[in-house]
Motif scaffolding. Structure first.
Motif, PDB file in Angstrom:
ATOM      1  N   ARG A  11       0.820  -1.222   0.000  1.00 30.47           N
ATOM      2  CA  ARG A  11       0.000   0.000   0.000  1.00 30.47           C
ATOM      3  C   ARG A  11       0.843   1.256   0.000  1.00 30.47           C
ATOM      4  O   ARG A  11       0.423   2.293  -0.492  1.00 30.47           O
ATOM      5  N   THR A  12       2.038   1.177   0.554  1.00 28.67           N
ATOM      6  CA  THR A  12       2.877   2.370   0.689  1.00 28.67           C
ATOM      7  C   THR A  12       3.870   2.521  -0.454  1.00 28.67           C
ATOM      8  O   THR A  12       4.804   3.309  -0.357  1.00 28.67           O
ATOM      9  N   LYS A  30      -1.589   8.629  -2.967  1.00 25.56           N
ATOM     10  CA  LYS A  30      -2.217   7.501  -2.281  1.00 25.56           C
ATOM     11  C   LYS A  30      -1.194   6.742  -1.437  1.00 25.56           C
ATOM     12  O   LYS A  30      -1.456   6.391  -0.280  1.00 25.56           O
ATOM     13  N   LEU A  33      -0.204   8.935   1.638  1.00 24.03           N
ATOM     14  CA  LEU A  33      -1.242   8.932   2.670  1.00 24.03           C
ATOM     15  C   LEU A  33      -1.295   7.600   3.400  1.00 24.03           C
ATOM     16  O   LEU A  33      -1.493   7.549   4.621  1.00 24.03           O
ATOM     17  N   ALA A  34      -1.083   6.510   2.678  1.00 22.98           N
ATOM     18  CA  ALA A  34      -1.052   5.198   3.325  1.00 22.98           C
ATOM     19  C   ALA A  34       0.133   5.087   4.272  1.00 22.98           C
ATOM     20  O   ALA A  34       0.017   4.547   5.373  1.00 22.98           O
ATOM     21  N   ILE A  36       1.623   7.590   5.821  1.00 18.57           N
ATOM     22  CA  ILE A  36       1.323   8.437   6.976  1.00 18.57           C
ATOM     23  C   ILE A  36       0.370   7.718   7.922  1.00 18.57           C
ATOM     24  O   ILE A  36       0.529   7.759   9.143  1.00 18.57           O
ATOM     25  N   GLU A  37      -0.622   7.032   7.361  1.00 14.78           N
ATOM     26  CA  GLU A  37      -1.572   6.290   8.198  1.00 14.78           C
ATOM     27  C   GLU A  37      -0.875   5.169   8.959  1.00 14.78           C
ATOM     28  O   GLU A  37      -1.122   4.954  10.141  1.00 14.78           O
ATOM     29  N   VAL A  38       0.027   4.472   8.281  1.00 21.11           N
ATOM     30  CA  VAL A  38       0.737   3.373   8.930  1.00 21.11           C
ATOM     31  C   VAL A  38       1.619   3.907  10.050  1.00 21.11           C
ATOM     32  O   VAL A  38       1.649   3.370  11.153  1.00 21.11           O
ATOM     33  N   ASN A  41      -0.684   5.974  12.979  1.00 21.47           N
ATOM     34  CA  ASN A  41      -1.763   5.322  13.699  1.00 21.47           C
ATOM     35  C   ASN A  41      -1.200   4.688  14.969  1.00 21.47           C
ATOM     36  O   ASN A  41      -0.956   3.492  15.041  1.00 21.47           O
ATOM     37  N   ARG A  44      -3.029   1.616  16.776  1.00 17.45           N
ATOM     38  CA  ARG A  44      -2.823   0.328  16.102  1.00 17.45           C
ATOM     39  C   ARG A  44      -1.406  -0.173  16.346  1.00 17.45           C
ATOM     40  O   ARG A  44      -1.203  -1.359  16.619  1.00 17.45           O
TER      41      ARG A  44
END
Length: 92
Positions: A11-12, A30, A33-34, A36-38, A41, A44
């Protein structure tokens, strides 16, 4: 055995072979953003770290029950000592 299927892309990561600049920019956004989310978060990430720690402790308990019991007694003694020291410092 030769397989002509493309390898899955994380995804990254940005897939190779995108020639359209707009599609490439979208794919990069995309992937960013993935990532950054990983990275961002924290709940998680903490959950995964706790799960790994629990698995390590369970494995240690399974392989070395006497060591696990000694660790529990030591942790309880350390907690009691800290509480005693705080109460003593507060009452003086």
């Amino acid at each position: 055995m030769s397989v002509d299927r493309p390898l899955p892309v994380p995804r990254t990561a940005v897939p190779l072979g995108i020639s359209d600049p707009v599609e490439k920019a979208r794919a990069e956004l995309k992937a960013t953003l993935a990532a950054i989310e990983v990275k961002g978060n924290l709940p998680r990430r903490m959950g995964r770290a706790v799960d790994k720690g629990v698995a390590r402790v369970r494995e240690f308990r399974r392989t070395n029950p006497a060591g696990a019991a000694a660790a529990v007694v030591g942790a309880a003694a350390a907690t009691g000592l800290v509480v005693w020291a705080l109460v003593r410092a507060y009452t003086r």
